[in-house]
Design an enzyme around this catalytic site. Structure first.
Site, PDB file in Angstrom:
ATOM      1  N   LYS A  56       0.838  -1.210   0.000  1.00  9.42           N
ATOM      2  CA  LYS A  56       0.000   0.000   0.000  1.00  9.42           C
ATOM      3  C   LYS A  56       0.869   1.255   0.000  1.00  9.42           C
ATOM      4  CE  LYS A  56      -3.845  -2.219   2.436  1.00  9.42           C
ATOM      5  NZ  LYS A  56      -4.606  -2.293   3.698  1.00  9.42           N
ATOM      6  N   SER A  72      -0.679   0.651   5.993  1.00  9.74           N
ATOM      7  CA  SER A  72      -0.965  -0.191   7.155  1.00  9.74           C
ATOM      8  C   SER A  72      -1.973  -1.264   6.786  1.00  9.74           C
ATOM      9  CB  SER A  72      -1.492   0.653   8.316  1.00  9.74           C
ATOM     10  OG  SER A  72      -2.661   1.329   7.929  1.00  9.74           O
ATOM     11  N   ASP A  73      -1.931  -2.341   7.548  1.00  6.78           N
ATOM     12  CA  ASP A  73      -2.888  -3.421   7.358  1.00  6.78           C
ATOM     13  C   ASP A  73      -3.010  -4.164   8.683  1.00  6.78           C
ATOM     14  OD1 ASP A  73      -4.471  -4.768   5.075  1.00  6.78           O
ATOM     15  OD2 ASP A  73      -3.623  -6.450   6.184  1.00  6.78           O
ATOM     16  N   GLN A  74      -4.167  -4.732   8.913  1.00  5.43           N
ATOM     17  CA  GLN A  74      -4.392  -5.457  10.163  1.00  5.43           C
ATOM     18  C   GLN A  74      -5.024  -6.804   9.868  1.00  5.43           C
ATOM     19  OE1 GLN A  74      -7.460  -4.225  13.133  1.00  5.43           O
ATOM     20  NE2 GLN A  74      -5.673  -3.805  14.400  1.00  5.43           N
TER      21      GLN A  74
END
EC number: 3.6.1.-
Length: 199
Positions: A56, A72-74
């Site tokens: 991203k 960011s990623d979760q």
């Protein structure tokens, strides 16, 4: 003459991440990244979150040279298995029934890049859910509609009532943007939230 800090971009369409980043009082713009989020065969959940956060950030950095970009990623897991976004009421109800009384790990991965250098972090949050009745689950889902959230619980709002405990080095990690780690990372790119000047 003081150096002009680089332009800051959040590679995200999430309003929760925008709200979190605004706490640091650094001017920024948010741009939605166009990234395929399909997991690779055999990819561990933590690796997926880290890979997507980098993808991203790099996707946006490629079209915005000279900027500092945050991706960011979760990913949420229970017993090492990923828990996706439910997408609707029935699947969210199934998820919360499964999570009732159990511990869930949230991997909140971040990447900060200027297109040349990239810093990454993965902050793990351990959430233990209360034992939930069907009535409590249904009431929560009707009130919050958390269908775009991994694990079907928004800890930044009413979802906190589903939790028995939360353990993390960074209290904002559970919401998807770990600000303690991010502040440290931004400093390496010349952005200091306290002074607004190069760190």
């Amino acid at each position: 003459m003081p150096a002009i800090p680089p332009k800051l971009i959040l590679a995200s369409s999430s309003r929760y991440r925008r709200e979190l980043l605004s706490r640091l009082r650094l001017p920024f713009t948010a741009i939605s990244p166009d990234v395929d989020e399909t997991p690779q065969p055999g990819e561990a959940p933590a690796d997926l979150a880290l890979r997507l956060s980098v993808a991203k950030a790099m996707a946006v950095a490629a079209t915005h040279p000279g900027s500092v970009v945050i991706g960011s990623d979760q990913v949420a897991t229970v017993d090492g298995e990923p828990i996706g976004k439910p997408g609707g009421f029935e699947r969210a109800r199934e998820q919360l029934r499964r999570l009732s009384g159990r511990a869930v790990e949230f991997h909140s991965a971040m990447a900060v890049t200027d297109g040349v250098h990239t810093e990454t972090a993965d902050i793990v949050t351990l959430c233990r859910f209360r034992t939930l009745t069907d009535a409590a689950i249904d009431a929560y889902l009707r009130a919050e509609e958390p269908y775009d959230t991994a694990g079907s619980a928004k800890a930044e709002s009413l979802g906190i009532a589903l939790m028995d405990s939360i353990r993390s080095d960074d209290p904002t990690a559970i919401i998807g943007l770990p600000l303690i780690a991010l502040t440290r990372m931004l400093g390496r790119f010349g952005l200091d939230p306290l002074t607004g000047h190069p760190a």
